[in-house]
Scaffold this motif. Structure first.
Motif, PDB file in Angstrom:
ATOM      1  N   PRO A 142      50.697 -86.518   1.504  1.00  0.00           N
ATOM      2  CA  PRO A 142      51.407 -85.296   1.898  1.00  0.00           C
ATOM      3  C   PRO A 142      50.429 -84.133   2.024  1.00  0.00           C
ATOM      4  CG  PRO A 142      51.772 -85.781  -0.427  1.00  0.00           C
ATOM      5  CD  PRO A 142      51.055 -86.979   0.159  1.00  0.00           C
ATOM      6  N   MET A 143      50.599 -83.343   3.063  1.00  0.00           N
ATOM      7  CA  MET A 143      49.687 -82.224   3.298  1.00  0.00           C
ATOM      8  C   MET A 143      49.919 -81.117   2.278  1.00  0.00           C
ATOM      9  SD  MET A 143      49.024 -80.047   6.784  1.00  0.00           S
ATOM     10  CE  MET A 143      48.325 -81.480   7.589  1.00  0.00           C
ATOM     11  N   GLN A 144      48.861 -80.681   1.617  1.00  0.00           N
ATOM     12  CA  GLN A 144      48.928 -79.609   0.628  1.00  0.00           C
ATOM     13  C   GLN A 144      48.635 -78.290   1.328  1.00  0.00           C
ATOM     14  OE1 GLN A 144      49.828 -80.000  -2.525  1.00  0.00           O
ATOM     15  NE2 GLN A 144      49.664 -77.824  -2.990  1.00  0.00           N
ATOM     16  N   VAL A 145      49.668 -77.480   1.563  1.00  0.00           N
ATOM     17  CA  VAL A 145      49.499 -76.228   2.295  1.00  0.00           C
ATOM     18  C   VAL A 145      49.006 -75.111   1.388  1.00  0.00           C
ATOM     19  CG1 VAL A 145      50.680 -74.486   3.685  1.00  0.00           C
ATOM     20  CG2 VAL A 145      51.276 -76.904   3.937  1.00  0.00           C
ATOM     21  N   GLY A 147      41.193 -73.840  -5.818  1.00  0.00           N
ATOM     22  CA  GLY A 147      41.856 -73.821  -4.526  1.00  0.00           C
ATOM     23  C   GLY A 147      42.182 -72.410  -4.072  1.00  0.00           C
ATOM     24  N   ILE A 148      42.605 -71.558  -5.025  1.00  0.00           N
ATOM     25  CA  ILE A 148      42.898 -70.158  -4.696  1.00  0.00           C
ATOM     26  C   ILE A 148      41.636 -69.447  -4.222  1.00  0.00           C
ATOM     27  CG2 ILE A 148      43.555 -67.926  -5.690  1.00  0.00           C
ATOM     28  CD1 ILE A 148      45.516 -69.432  -7.475  1.00  0.00           C
ATOM     29  N   SER A 149      40.524 -69.728  -4.874  1.00  0.00           N
ATOM     30  CA  SER A 149      39.249 -69.118  -4.485  1.00  0.00           C
ATOM     31  C   SER A 149      38.875 -69.512  -3.064  1.00  0.00           C
ATOM     32  CB  SER A 149      38.146 -69.547  -5.459  1.00  0.00           C
ATOM     33  OG  SER A 149      36.892 -69.073  -5.026  1.00  0.00           O
ATOM     34  N   GLN A 150      39.003 -70.811  -2.754  1.00  0.00           N
ATOM     35  CA  GLN A 150      38.676 -71.279  -1.405  1.00  0.00           C
ATOM     36  C   GLN A 150      39.649 -70.710  -0.374  1.00  0.00           C
ATOM     37  OE1 GLN A 150      38.603 -75.546  -1.685  1.00  0.00           O
ATOM     38  NE2 GLN A 150      36.864 -75.575  -3.082  1.00  0.00           N
ATOM     39  N   TRP A 151      40.913 -70.658  -0.725  1.00  0.00           N
ATOM     40  CA  TRP A 151      41.939 -70.119   0.177  1.00  0.00           C
ATOM     41  C   TRP A 151      41.654 -68.656   0.495  1.00  0.00           C
ATOM     42  CZ3 TRP A 151      46.549 -66.955  -0.361  1.00  0.00           C
ATOM     43  CH2 TRP A 151      47.493 -67.163   0.639  1.00  0.00           C
ATOM     44  N   PHE A 152      41.300 -67.885  -0.552  1.00  0.00           N
ATOM     45  CA  PHE A 152      40.969 -66.473  -0.362  1.00  0.00           C
ATOM     46  C   PHE A 152      39.734 -66.326   0.524  1.00  0.00           C
ATOM     47  CE2 PHE A 152      38.658 -62.634  -1.744  1.00  0.00           C
ATOM     48  CZ  PHE A 152      39.607 -61.681  -1.402  1.00  0.00           C
ATOM     49  N   GLY A 153      38.746 -67.193   0.314  1.00  0.00           N
ATOM     50  CA  GLY A 153      37.530 -67.148   1.132  1.00  0.00           C
ATOM     51  C   GLY A 153      37.815 -67.390   2.600  1.00  0.00           C
ATOM     52  N   ILE A 154      38.733 -68.321   2.882  1.00  0.00           N
ATOM     53  CA  ILE A 154      39.108 -68.602   4.272  1.00  0.00           C
ATOM     54  C   ILE A 154      39.792 -67.385   4.884  1.00  0.00           C
ATOM     55  CG2 ILE A 154      40.625 -70.000   5.731  1.00  0.00           C
ATOM     56  CD1 ILE A 154      40.112 -72.314   3.771  1.00  0.00           C
ATOM     57  N   LEU A 155      40.658 -66.725   4.120  1.00  0.00           N
ATOM     58  CA  LEU A 155      41.340 -65.535   4.624  1.00  0.00           C
ATOM     59  C   LEU A 155      40.345 -64.426   4.932  1.00  0.00           C
ATOM     60  CD1 LEU A 155      44.512 -65.286   2.342  1.00  0.00           C
ATOM     61  CD2 LEU A 155      44.379 -66.028   4.712  1.00  0.00           C
ATOM     62  N   VAL A 156      39.406 -64.191   4.012  1.00  0.00           N
ATOM     63  CA  VAL A 156      38.395 -63.152   4.224  1.00  0.00           C
ATOM     64  C   VAL A 156      37.566 -63.457   5.462  1.00  0.00           C
ATOM     65  CG1 VAL A 156      36.312 -62.094   3.284  1.00  0.00           C
ATOM     66  CG2 VAL A 156      38.278 -62.482   1.802  1.00  0.00           C
ATOM     67  N   PHE A 157      37.157 -64.724   5.595  1.00  0.00           N
ATOM     68  CA  PHE A 157      36.361 -65.118   6.762  1.00  0.00           C
ATOM     69  C   PHE A 157      37.161 -64.938   8.040  1.00  0.00           C
ATOM     70  CE2 PHE A 157      34.713 -68.167   9.834  1.00  0.00           C
ATOM     71  CZ  PHE A 157      33.363 -67.895   9.783  1.00  0.00           C
ATOM     72  N   GLY A 158      38.470 -65.271   7.981  1.00  0.00           N
ATOM     73  CA  GLY A 158      39.316 -65.136   9.160  1.00  0.00           C
ATOM     74  C   GLY A 158      39.423 -63.699   9.637  1.00  0.00           C
ATOM     75  N   TYR A 159      39.426 -62.756   8.694  1.00  0.00           N
ATOM     76  CA  TYR A 159      39.510 -61.347   9.060  1.00  0.00           C
ATOM     77  C   TYR A 159      38.128 -60.728   9.275  1.00  0.00           C
ATOM     78  CZ  TYR A 159      44.512 -61.141   8.196  1.00  0.00           C
ATOM     79  OH  TYR A 159      45.863 -61.346   8.284  1.00  0.00           O
ATOM     80  N   GLY A 160      37.084 -61.554   9.257  1.00  0.00           N
ATOM     81  CA  GLY A 160      35.725 -61.046   9.442  1.00  0.00           C
ATOM     82  C   GLY A 160      35.472 -60.464  10.820  1.00  0.00           C
ATOM     83  N   VAL A 161      36.391 -60.726  11.764  1.00  0.00           N
ATOM     84  CA  VAL A 161      36.222 -60.201  13.119  1.00  0.00           C
ATOM     85  C   VAL A 161      36.392 -58.687  13.151  1.00  0.00           C
ATOM     86  CG1 VAL A 161      38.649 -60.442  13.753  1.00  0.00           C
ATOM     87  CG2 VAL A 161      36.907 -60.530  15.531  1.00  0.00           C
ATOM     88  N   VAL A 162      37.128 -58.131  12.177  1.00  0.00           N
ATOM     89  CA  VAL A 162      37.445 -56.691  12.200  1.00  0.00           C
ATOM     90  C   VAL A 162      36.201 -55.801  12.201  1.00  0.00           C
ATOM     91  CG1 VAL A 162      38.649 -54.835  11.029  1.00  0.00           C
ATOM     92  CG2 VAL A 162      39.700 -57.102  11.154  1.00  0.00           C
TER      93      VAL A 162
END
Length: 229
Positions: free
Chosen positions: A105-108, A115-130
């Motif tokens: 089962p996919m863990q969203v 996992g929270i640390s990695q998830w937060f890192g992905i969010l920060v990287f995603g908004y790095g375009v700003v």
């Protein structure tokens, strides 16, 4: 962003924002170098030379970052997109040949502090375009089309990430680290793919380094070569 901070909080607010932006951009650059070193660990003739690999990669990044503005890296970015697409095709091919029928089962959402640390890192990287928006806009032939270009590109990237993410998860349901690590350790094609990924990440780093120089020295990249170094 600096102008907004200056109007709202004065010189102190401007300096704080600059420090935060430089910290973010250099942090992403460090993450890029870390990714490159992880790719090198899977290549036989590179895995035992960590410090040398980091030094060479850093030197190449610095050299590429001496261009006057981001527009000079447009061809490298285009090649990088082609390399990324090719790498995903190669990885998917190995996944299909592996015939991995095991399903999980996919863990969203993250289920641990790691996992929270990695998830937060992905969010920060995603908004790095700003913080890069204005730097990219100044390098465009038609700067007034920045909003449309950003909307189209980010929508396309989001769609591709969803498709590739779900597709790779089905092919490699037990994946716990970087997707490139699923490639075999030996063979010409896996080595070429890893080297291409190393090259792509290396030429992408100046997208974060050049804005740091512009924040520190100002002038929109018009300062001398000596000052850029």
């Amino acid at each position: 962003l600096g102008k907004v901070a200056y109007e709202a909080f004065g010189r102190a607010g401007l300096q704080i924002l600059n420090v935060l932006m430089v910290t973010l951009l250099l942090g992403i650059t460090v993450a890029y170098i870390s990714a490159i070193l992880s790719f090198c660990q899977d290549i036989t003739f590179l895995k035992d030379h960590v410090l040398l690999n980091a030094a060479v990669v850093g030197l190449i990044m610095v050299t590429l970052s001496l261009v006057p503005h981001l527009g000079h890296l447009s061809h490298a970015s285009a090649i990088g997109l082609f390399v990324l697409l090719s790498a995903f095709v190669v990885i998917a091919g190995y996944g299909i040949l592996k015939e991995n029928e095991q399903q999980f089962p996919m863990q969203v959402w993250p289920d641990s502090w790691s996992g929270i640390s990695q998830w937060f890192g992905i969010l920060v990287f995603g908004y790095g375009v700003v913080p890069l928006t204005y730097n990219v806009q100044e390098s465009m032939k038609e700067p007034h089309r920045m909003v449309m270009a950003t909307s189209v590109s980010l929508s396309a990237v989001a769609a591709v990430y969803v498709l590739i993410g779900i597709g790779m998860y089905r092919l490699f349901p037990d994946l716990q680290s970087d997707i490139v690590h699923v490639l075999p350790q030996s063979g010409m094609l896996p080595v070429i793919t890893r080297l291409a990924m190393i090259g792509t990440v290396t030429v992408s780093a100046p997208l974060f380094i050049i804005p740091c120089a512009e924040l520190l020295l100002g002038g929109g990249g018009r300062f001398s070569l000596t000052r850029r170094v």
